[in-house]
Design an enzyme around this catalytic site. Structure first.
Site, short mmCIF file in Angstrom:
data_model
loop_
_atom_site.label_atom_id
_atom_site.label_comp_id
_atom_site.label_asym_id
_atom_site.label_seq_id
_atom_site.Cartn_x
_atom_site.Cartn_y
_atom_site.Cartn_z
N GLY A 190 0.84 -1.21 0.00
CA GLY A 190 0.00 0.00 0.00
C GLY A 190 0.87 1.25 0.00
N GLY A 191 2.01 1.17 -0.64
CA GLY A 191 3.01 2.24 -0.59
C GLY A 191 2.57 3.57 -1.18
CB SER A 192 0.77 4.74 -4.02
OG SER A 192 -0.24 3.74 -4.21
CG LEU A 217 -4.68 7.66 4.73
CD1 LEU A 217 -4.71 9.12 4.32
CD2 LEU A 217 -6.02 7.25 5.36
N GLY A 260 0.82 4.37 3.67
CA GLY A 260 2.06 3.92 3.01
C GLY A 260 2.82 5.05 2.36
CE1 TYR A 298 -11.98 -2.03 8.52
CE2 TYR A 298 -11.31 -2.81 6.36
CZ TYR A 298 -11.07 -2.05 7.50
OH TYR A 298 -9.91 -1.32 7.59
CG ASN A 317 -12.35 6.86 12.21
OD1 ASN A 317 -12.37 5.98 13.09
ND2 ASN A 317 -13.37 7.06 11.40
CE LYS A 370 -21.45 13.97 0.90
NZ LYS A 370 -22.21 13.44 2.04
NE ARG A 423 -16.89 7.16 13.62
CZ ARG A 423 -18.06 6.84 14.16
NH1 ARG A 423 -18.32 7.19 15.41
NH2 ARG A 423 -18.98 6.18 13.48
O1 GFB Z 1 -15.34 7.47 8.30
P1 GFB Z 1 -16.74 6.97 8.39
O2 GFB Z 1 -17.50 6.82 7.11
O3 GFB Z 1 -16.80 5.56 9.06
O4 GFB Z 1 -17.53 7.96 9.37
P2 GFB Z 1 -16.83 5.09 10.58
C1 GFB Z 1 -18.91 7.80 9.45
C2 GFB Z 1 -19.50 8.88 10.33
O5 GFB Z 1 -19.40 10.14 9.64
C3 GFB Z 1 -20.97 8.58 10.50
C4 GFB Z 1 -20.71 10.61 9.33
O6 GFB Z 1 -21.42 9.13 11.72
C5 GFB Z 1 -21.58 9.35 9.33
O7 GFB Z 1 -22.95 9.68 9.56
N1 GFB Z 1 -20.73 11.27 8.01
C6 GFB Z 1 -21.28 12.48 7.77
C7 GFB Z 1 -20.21 10.77 6.87
N2 GFB Z 1 -21.16 12.79 6.46
C8 GFB Z 1 -20.50 11.73 5.88
C9 GFB Z 1 -20.08 11.47 4.55
O8 GFB Z 1 -20.30 12.25 3.60
N3 GFB Z 1 -19.40 10.31 4.33
C10 GFB Z 1 -19.13 9.43 5.34
N4 GFB Z 1 -18.42 8.31 5.06
N5 GFB Z 1 -19.54 9.62 6.62
C11 GFB Z 1 -15.26 3.33 9.60
C12 GFB Z 1 -15.37 1.89 9.19
O9 GFB Z 1 -16.35 3.59 10.44
O10 GFB Z 1 -14.10 3.58 10.35
C13 GFB Z 1 -14.15 1.51 8.40
O11 GFB Z 1 -16.54 1.72 8.43
C14 GFB Z 1 -12.91 1.91 9.11
O12 GFB Z 1 -14.19 0.13 8.21
C15 GFB Z 1 -12.96 3.34 9.55
O13 GFB Z 1 -12.71 1.10 10.21
C16 GFB Z 1 -11.73 3.70 10.35
O14 GFB Z 1 -15.85 5.85 11.41
O15 GFB Z 1 -18.25 5.06 11.04
#
Ligand code: GFB
Length: 300
Positions: free
Chosen positions: A7-9, A11, A13, A124, A153, A175, A196
């Site tokens: 995954g060197g290219s 986030l 890596g 996952y 995250n 967005k 988070r």
């Molecule tokens: O990073 P994310 O998608 O995943 O964050 P998780 C999700 C949170 O961000 C939820 C809010 O509370 C969403 O409602 N959110 C708001 C959004 N707007 C957006 C948007 O436009 N896109 C996204 N994606 N979220 C992940 C796991 O969980 O954490 C992965 O699914 C991985 O597998 C990652 O482990 C580190 O933090 O919920």
């Protein structure tokens, strides 16, 4: 030591300042044949295995089979072939989403298997848990000294900014950029209430290098700032950096995902001492600057 970074290219890596970085177009890590070929071509003594099929809550809910299968195949191929080729050190990456959804906080390294992960990314999460289970089994049976790290995250410049499949920070950056360009309102998924912990990709890369050098045990290590923010605060900070003034709409028909996953970084601090994490504001500023400057070439 000859260090290979998968995954060197990607986030994390791409932030590793050293190491051999095979390209994913030359070696498909879900194929054991390609992984053997990669070992023969590179003959590494250590592997930092950052490659994975990753995505945000939307992608995890839409493609559970892909996330489960590809990560299981990649991780088991890398772990097994590393052992067979006598690789001395191997670091695999889990994620704080592997922890049980219903558990006493804060999350620490002893709680990974105390219950099912959140439904939004369970396939996952189980695939990632299996990486550590397999590592511990190899360490026991074959006396290897491999270990996994568990970042919260991760965000940073070389992320995937896909509007539907990306993690929350790159998705929101994309967005807000478009909403500003088209003078529209911003639609955010969920309530904005979930919490988070975010860690800058360069910090994860630096901490990984310190662990490769100093860590002599095999218990997983959480890599975390242990600093929680709400999704709403993230939205406001990104909008402030963009000087975005239009309306922010929270679309509660979209998933909130796990409510929170607060992790304890005391074990990490025991190993590497104090670490100066990149502040969220600085990390977001750098990520947004990179995004705007490289809009035509970034992954989106
Ligand atoms: O990073 P994310 O998608 O995943 O964050 P998780 C999700 C949170 O961000 C939820 C809010 O509370 C969403 O409602 N959110 C708001 C959004 N707007 C957006 C948007 O436009 N896109 C996204 N994606 N979220 C992940 C796991 O969980 O954490 C992965 O699914 C991985 O597998 C990652 O482990 C580190 O933090 O919920």
């Amino acid at each position: 030591m000859r260090v290979l970074v998968t995954g060197g290219s990607g986030l994390i890596g791409s932030e590793m300042k050293y190491g051999l970085k095979p390209r994913s177009k030359d070696y498909d890590l879900t194929s054991i044949v390609d992984v053997y070929r990669m070992m023969l071509d590179y003959k590494p003594e250590a592997i930092i295995h950052t490659a994975a099929r990753v995505g945000g809550v939307g992608a995890n809910m839409n493609y559970p089979a892909d996330f489960c299968r590809d990560n299981l195949f990649m991780n088991s191929n890398i772990i097994d072939v590393a052992y067979r080729y006598g690789v001395k050190k191997l670091i695999c990456y889990l994620s704080t989403c592997v922890f049980p959804d219903d558990v006493i906080y804060p999350l620490n390294e002893d709680k990974i298997h105390l219950g099912p992960p959140h439904f939004s990314n369970a396939p996952y999460a189980y695939a990632k848990r299996m990486a550590d289970t397999m590592i511990q089994a190899y360490n026991k049976q074959y006396n290897t000294a491999y270990f996994s790290v568990i970042p919260t995250n991760v965000y940073g410049p070389n992320d995937n900014y896909h509007l539907e499949n990306a993690h929350v920070i790159p998705a929101l950056i994309h967005k807000v950029y478009l909403a500003k360009q088209n003078n529209t309102d911003l639609v955010v998924w969920g309530s904005g209430k979930p919490l988070r912990e975010f860690i800058f990709s360069r910090d994860v890369a630096q901490i990984t290098s310190l662990l490769l050098e100093k860590y002599e045990h095999t218990k997983p290590v959480i890599i975390s700032t242990s600093y929680e923010v709400s999704i709403k605060e993230i939205v406001e900070t990104i909008c402030d950096i963009f000087n975005f003034k239009n309306r922010i709409i929270f679309d509660t028909s979209k998933p909130d995902g796990q409510y929170r996953k607060p992790s304890d970084n005391s074990y990490l601090k025991q190993i590497i001492g104090d670490f100066q994490f990149t502040s969220l504001r600085d990390g977001l500023q750098e990520t947004i600057t990179h995004f705007e400057k490289n809009y035509n070439t970034i992954r989106k």
